[in-house]
Scaffold this motif. Structure first.
Motif, short mmCIF file in Angstrom:
data_model
loop_
_atom_site.label_atom_id
_atom_site.label_comp_id
_atom_site.label_asym_id
_atom_site.label_seq_id
_atom_site.Cartn_x
_atom_site.Cartn_y
_atom_site.Cartn_z
N VAL A 2 -1.13 8.71 -0.80
CA VAL A 2 -0.97 9.81 -1.75
C VAL A 2 0.23 10.67 -1.36
O VAL A 2 0.95 11.20 -2.22
CB VAL A 2 -2.25 10.66 -1.81
CG1 VAL A 2 -2.05 11.89 -2.69
CG2 VAL A 2 -3.42 9.83 -2.32
N GLU A 11 -0.11 1.28 -10.23
CA GLU A 11 -1.08 0.50 -9.46
C GLU A 11 -0.59 -0.94 -9.44
O GLU A 11 -0.38 -1.55 -10.50
CB GLU A 11 -2.47 0.56 -10.11
CG GLU A 11 -3.24 1.84 -9.83
CD GLU A 11 -3.82 1.88 -8.42
OE1 GLU A 11 -3.59 0.91 -7.66
OE2 GLU A 11 -4.49 2.87 -8.09
N TRP A 58 4.22 5.24 -8.72
CA TRP A 58 3.08 5.64 -9.54
C TRP A 58 2.26 4.47 -10.04
O TRP A 58 1.07 4.63 -10.36
CB TRP A 58 3.59 6.44 -10.75
CG TRP A 58 4.04 7.82 -10.39
CD1 TRP A 58 5.16 8.15 -9.68
CD2 TRP A 58 3.38 9.06 -10.70
NE1 TRP A 58 5.24 9.52 -9.53
CE2 TRP A 58 4.16 10.10 -10.15
CE3 TRP A 58 2.22 9.38 -11.39
CZ2 TRP A 58 3.82 11.44 -10.27
CZ3 TRP A 58 1.88 10.72 -11.52
CH2 TRP A 58 2.66 11.73 -10.96
N LYS A 87 -4.63 7.59 -17.07
CA LYS A 87 -4.25 6.76 -15.92
C LYS A 87 -3.94 5.33 -16.37
O LYS A 87 -3.68 4.46 -15.54
CB LYS A 87 -5.35 6.76 -14.86
CG LYS A 87 -5.52 8.10 -14.17
CD LYS A 87 -6.51 8.03 -13.02
CE LYS A 87 -5.95 7.32 -11.82
NZ LYS A 87 -6.86 7.38 -10.65
N LYS A 91 -1.56 5.40 -10.52
CA LYS A 91 -2.35 5.93 -9.39
C LYS A 91 -2.80 7.37 -9.64
O LYS A 91 -3.78 7.82 -9.07
CB LYS A 91 -1.51 5.85 -8.12
CG LYS A 91 -1.24 4.42 -7.66
CD LYS A 91 -0.41 4.39 -6.41
CE LYS A 91 -0.20 2.95 -5.94
NZ LYS A 91 0.66 2.85 -4.76
N LYS A 92 -2.03 8.07 -10.47
CA LYS A 92 -2.40 9.44 -10.85
C LYS A 92 -2.22 9.57 -12.35
O LYS A 92 -1.53 8.76 -12.98
CB LYS A 92 -1.50 10.46 -10.13
CG LYS A 92 -1.69 10.50 -8.63
CD LYS A 92 -0.72 11.50 -7.99
CE LYS A 92 -1.02 12.91 -8.49
NZ LYS A 92 -0.13 13.90 -7.85
N LYS A 100 0.83 -1.18 0.00
CA LYS A 100 0.00 0.00 0.00
C LYS A 100 0.88 1.24 0.00
O LYS A 100 1.93 1.28 0.61
CB LYS A 100 -0.91 0.01 1.23
CG LYS A 100 -1.77 -1.25 1.38
CD LYS A 100 -2.71 -1.43 0.21
CE LYS A 100 -3.60 -2.66 0.39
NZ LYS A 100 -4.45 -2.91 -0.77
#
Length: 414
Positions: free
Chosen positions: A112, A287, A285, A313, A302-303, A109
């Protein structure tokens, strides 16, 4: 004293068993609780590696070969160095810190706050830091032959490539180390053994080599899909490239492709992950949770990142790949000794057979095989003896009598 290797989701660990033939499954579980800090009631043991693919306690119940607490280990044909598979629920603390860590970033995990709050621009990188990669024919053939003939390209297999990098960026691969792993149809889980990797690096040091890349095969089902590397493969390749801190690091892929006559050809491809790909991975960055419905040819961010003139994305994996030219050569190492961490455990008899097969050659030539050196390294001091023996191989010089006597006596015990 007997040592059993226990493979779980945490990697490969060792349990010392005192009592040999008299030890039962129940007593082994007590030893695992004491040495690995996993409560007995949480343990599911099996000789079947598919236990590691089970996802829940109900699925664990299908593995019944070690459910009888009074079953003696001898009835399972277990001996010193045998591998057992362990599944458990919950978390645990590994005493003294983990000696073995599962590779891969999946499941981690990241908040941000850990991400750099600015846009990243993703484009194609035209030139690589690696001018070419040349494979020793023996080690490349040994790898592709195994995934083709033994695994039938049905599951994935991977290995770390070792060799040299020239000043002008030419990479030479001279041997491949295959770590403990679980290969599946669309994923590859490396169960990295820190102790074994230390031996590998000690051998490489003596040989004047270093880790230069990673090689893996794609499966036959992937040949029908329209991508070069999947999102899962990009993640693993980016992680290992970032870990290496070698700008010339190479990722090689072995594929089975249908030729014009309808037959199947084994095909090698080589890439570098782009500088931007490695940076995106290092900075968190990507996922890393990949769902079954996600398009494998796209990597999720993620962004938003800038691709062309669009903020996206999801990035086409091909943007992250820089093609590397492939060559081949004949190196000084043979590749005929049984290869580590495959389905059949290497024994002293294999050592005896190997030495007898080459008995007409000078002793240093008979041991000029990385996989033999790795097998022998288990019984040598990793800091001094292992690199010293490997240096004899590199120089093709006389092997000190002590090492020769030790290796010959090991072979004689089979």
């Amino acid at each position: 004293m007997t040592m059993l290797r226990i493979r779980s989701r945490d990697g490969l660990e060792r349990v010392s068993v005192d009592g040999g033939a008299h030890v039962t499954v129940s007593q082994l579980k007590t030893l695992i609780e004491d040495q690995l800090q996993i409560p007995i009631h949480n343990q599911t043991l099996s000789t079947d590696r598919n236990l590691l693919l089970a996802k829940s306690p109900s699925e664990f119940l299908a593995f019944t070969d070690m459910t009888d607490p009074n079953l003696p280990l001898t009835s399972l044909n277990l001996s010193h160095g045998s591998i057992l598979y362990l599944a458990y629920e919950g978390e645990r603390t590994i005493r003294g810190g983990p000696a073995v860590t599962p590779a891969g970033s999946f499941g981690k995990k990241m908040t941000v706050e850990d991400l750099i709050a600015r846009q990243m621009r993703v484009g194609r990188q035209e030139t690589s830091h690696c001018d070419s990669v040349s494979f020793d024919r023996g080690c490349a053939n040994a790898f592709q032959h195994y995934v083709n003939e033994s695994l039938a390209f049905a599951v994935k297999r991977g290995g770390f490539m070792y060799g040299n990098v020239s000043e002008d960026g030419q990479v030479e691969v001279n041997f491949i180390y295959e770590p403990p792993q679980q290969g599946m149809e669309d994923n590859l889980i490396l169960m990295r053994d820190a102790v074994e990797e230390k031996r590998v690096d000690a051998i490489a040091l003596g040989l004047g080599m270093r880790r230069v890349g990673f090689i893996f095969n794609q499966t036959v089902t992937q040949d029908k899909k329209e991508y070069t590397l999947s999102n899962v493969e990009v993640l693993l390749a980016a992680q290992l490239h970032a870990e290496s801190e070698l700008k010339e690091w190479v990722t090689a892929v072995v594929k089975l492709e249908i030729n014009e006559d309808g037959g199947a050809d084994v095909h090698f491809e080589a890439f570098q992950m782009s500088d931007m790909c490695v940076r995106l991975f290092r900075e968190g960055w990507f996922e890393t949770e990949i769902g079954s419905d996600d398009d494998p040819k796209l990597s999720k961010m993620k962004k938003e990142v800038v691709v062309g003139v669009k903020d996206l994305k999801e990035v086409d994996n091909d943007f992250f790949l820089v093609v590397v030219k492939i060559l081949d050569h004949q190196g000084s190492l043979s590749c005929t000794f049984p290869i580590e961490n495959r389905s059949i455990q290497t024994t002293m008899r294999a050592l005896k057979t190997h030495l007898e097969r080459a008995k007409s050659l000078p002793f240093v030539k008979r041991i000029s095989d990385f996989h033999l050196l790795l097998f022998v390294a288990q019984f040598l001091d990793v800091s001094s003896d292992v690199p010293a023996l490997a240096e004899c191989v590199r120089l093709q010089s006389h092997v000190p009598e002590g090492y020769e006597l030790l290796i010959e006596s090991m072979a004689a015990t089979s």
